[in-house]
Design a protein around this motif. Structure first.
Motif, PDB file in Angstrom:
ATOM      1  N   PRO A 148       4.896   3.054   7.793  1.00 26.29           N
ATOM      2  CA  PRO A 148       4.229   1.747   7.795  1.00 26.29           C
ATOM      3  C   PRO A 148       2.776   1.836   8.264  1.00 26.29           C
ATOM      4  O   PRO A 148       2.471   2.511   9.252  1.00 26.29           O
ATOM      5  CB  PRO A 148       5.072   0.924   8.768  1.00 26.29           C
ATOM      6  N   VAL A 149       1.891   1.163   7.563  1.00 25.49           N
ATOM      7  CA  VAL A 149       0.476   1.129   7.928  1.00 25.49           C
ATOM      8  C   VAL A 149       0.317   0.411   9.269  1.00 25.49           C
ATOM      9  O   VAL A 149       0.969  -0.598   9.530  1.00 25.49           O
ATOM     10  CB  VAL A 149      -0.346   0.408   6.840  1.00 25.49           C
ATOM     11  N   GLY A 150      -0.551   0.949  10.115  1.00 22.90           N
ATOM     12  CA  GLY A 150      -0.806   0.338  11.403  1.00 22.90           C
ATOM     13  C   GLY A 150       0.057   0.861  12.523  1.00 22.90           C
ATOM     14  O   GLY A 150      -0.145   0.504  13.685  1.00 22.90           O
ATOM     15  N   GLY A 151       1.029   1.713  12.215  1.00 17.16           N
ATOM     16  CA  GLY A 151       1.887   2.294  13.240  1.00 17.16           C
ATOM     17  C   GLY A 151       1.234   3.503  13.900  1.00 17.16           C
ATOM     18  O   GLY A 151       0.146   3.938  13.521  1.00 17.16           O
ATOM     19  N   GLU A 152       1.914   4.044  14.897  1.00 18.36           N
ATOM     20  CA  GLU A 152       1.459   5.249  15.584  1.00 18.36           C
ATOM     21  C   GLU A 152       2.594   6.265  15.540  1.00 18.36           C
ATOM     22  O   GLU A 152       3.726   5.955  15.933  1.00 18.36           O
ATOM     23  CB  GLU A 152       1.074   4.939  17.031  1.00 18.36           C
TER      24      GLU A 152
END
Length: 221
Positions: A148-152
Motif C-alpha cells: 500500500p502507498v504511504g506505508g512504512e
C-alpha cells in the motif's frame, strides 16, 4: 482450552495463552561509510547481545539497495555487516531489532493476556512484528512486491544471492532490497573492497542462487 481466545475474520485463532510473536526491542538509524577499504558501496555494522537461548531478527528500511555481507554469532552476541550500493554511501537507513524474549515484558497495555501459569503472553502496548508479504530474489534479476502507498516497510535480513570474484579487489554483486512508494524491490548492486593480494588462479563463484525476503509493516513503531 485457553481461558480466552481471539479469532480473526477467517475463524482462525489469533491470540490465546500459547501466543508468541517477535517483539520490537530497538529501532535506530545507522549511516553507511566507506571504511575498511571499501571502494564501491558502503558498510554499516550492527552488534547486539540477545536473551540466552533466543535469536534476534534484524530488519532494514532504506531508500537505496542494501544486503547482508556477513553474519557472525559468538555465544549470545550477534553481528551483522550490511553492505549498500554506491548511492547509499554516507546515507542512513532505519534498523529494527526484534526477538521473542524468554519472558514477555509488561508495557501496561489496555489488553494483557496471561497463560494458566500467570505468565504474560500478550500486551497491546508492545510493538509486534507484522508480516506484509514475501519478496522473491534471484541473482541478476529484479523482483517487486506491491505494498500500500504511504506505508512504512522493512525487510528481514537473510543471506542474499550474490556473485563474487577475488583479484587484488574483492568484488561482490549482491541482490539487495530497497523500499519504494507502493512497492518493495529486489535488484543487484556492485560492492568492492581493495587490498586483496590474490595470486592467479583468481577465485570467483556464485552464492545462494535465490532467496526470499520477509517484508514487514513498521508503520507507527
Amino acid at each position: 482450552m485457553a481461558s480466552i481466545e481471539i479469532f480473526g475474520q477467517d475463524g482462525h485463532v489469533l491470540i490465546d495463552q500459547n501466543y508468541k510473536n517477535l517483539i520490537l526491542l530497538e529501532k535506530f538509524k545507522g549511516s553507511f561509510d566507506g571504511g575498511g577499504g571499501v571502494v564501491r558501496g558502503g558498510t554499516y555494522t550492527v552488534s547486539r547481545s540477545a536473551y540466552p537461548g533466543t535469536t534476534p531478527v534484524l530488519a532494514i528500511s532504506s531508500t537505496f539497495l542494501t544486503a547482508l555481507r556477513r553474519f557472525t554469532r559468538n555465544g549470545n552476541d550477534y553481528t551483522w555487516v550490511i553492505a549498500c550500493e554506491a548511492a547509499g554511501r554516507l546515507s542512513s537507513a532505519d534498523f529494527y531489532i526484534f526477538n521473542v524474549p524468554n519472558a514477555i515484558p509488561s508495557a501496561d497495555g489496555i489488553l494483557q493476556i496471561f497463560n494458566s501459569g500467570g505468565e504474560l503472553v500478550f500486551d497491546s502496548s508492545l510493538d509486534y512484528c507484522k508480516v506484509q508479504g514475501m519478496l522473491s530474489a534471484s541473482t541478476g534479476q529484479s523482483n517487486t512486491l506491491a505494498v500500500p502507498v504511504g506505508g512504512e516497510y522493512a525487510y528481514v535480513v537473510t543471506i542474499p544471492p550474490y556473485i563474487y570474484s577475488v583479484t587484488n579487489f574483492l568484488i561482490m554483486n549482491f541482490t539487495g532490497v530497497v523500499m519504494q512508494s507502493g512497492s518493495v524491490r529486489s535488484a543487484s548492486f556492485d560492492y568492492s573492497v581493495q587490498g586483496y593480494p590474490a595470486q592467479p588462479p583468481f577465485l570467483s563463484g556464485r552464492i545462494n542462487w535465490a532467496a526470499k525476503f520477509l517484508i514487514i509493516d513498521v508503520a507507527n513503531i
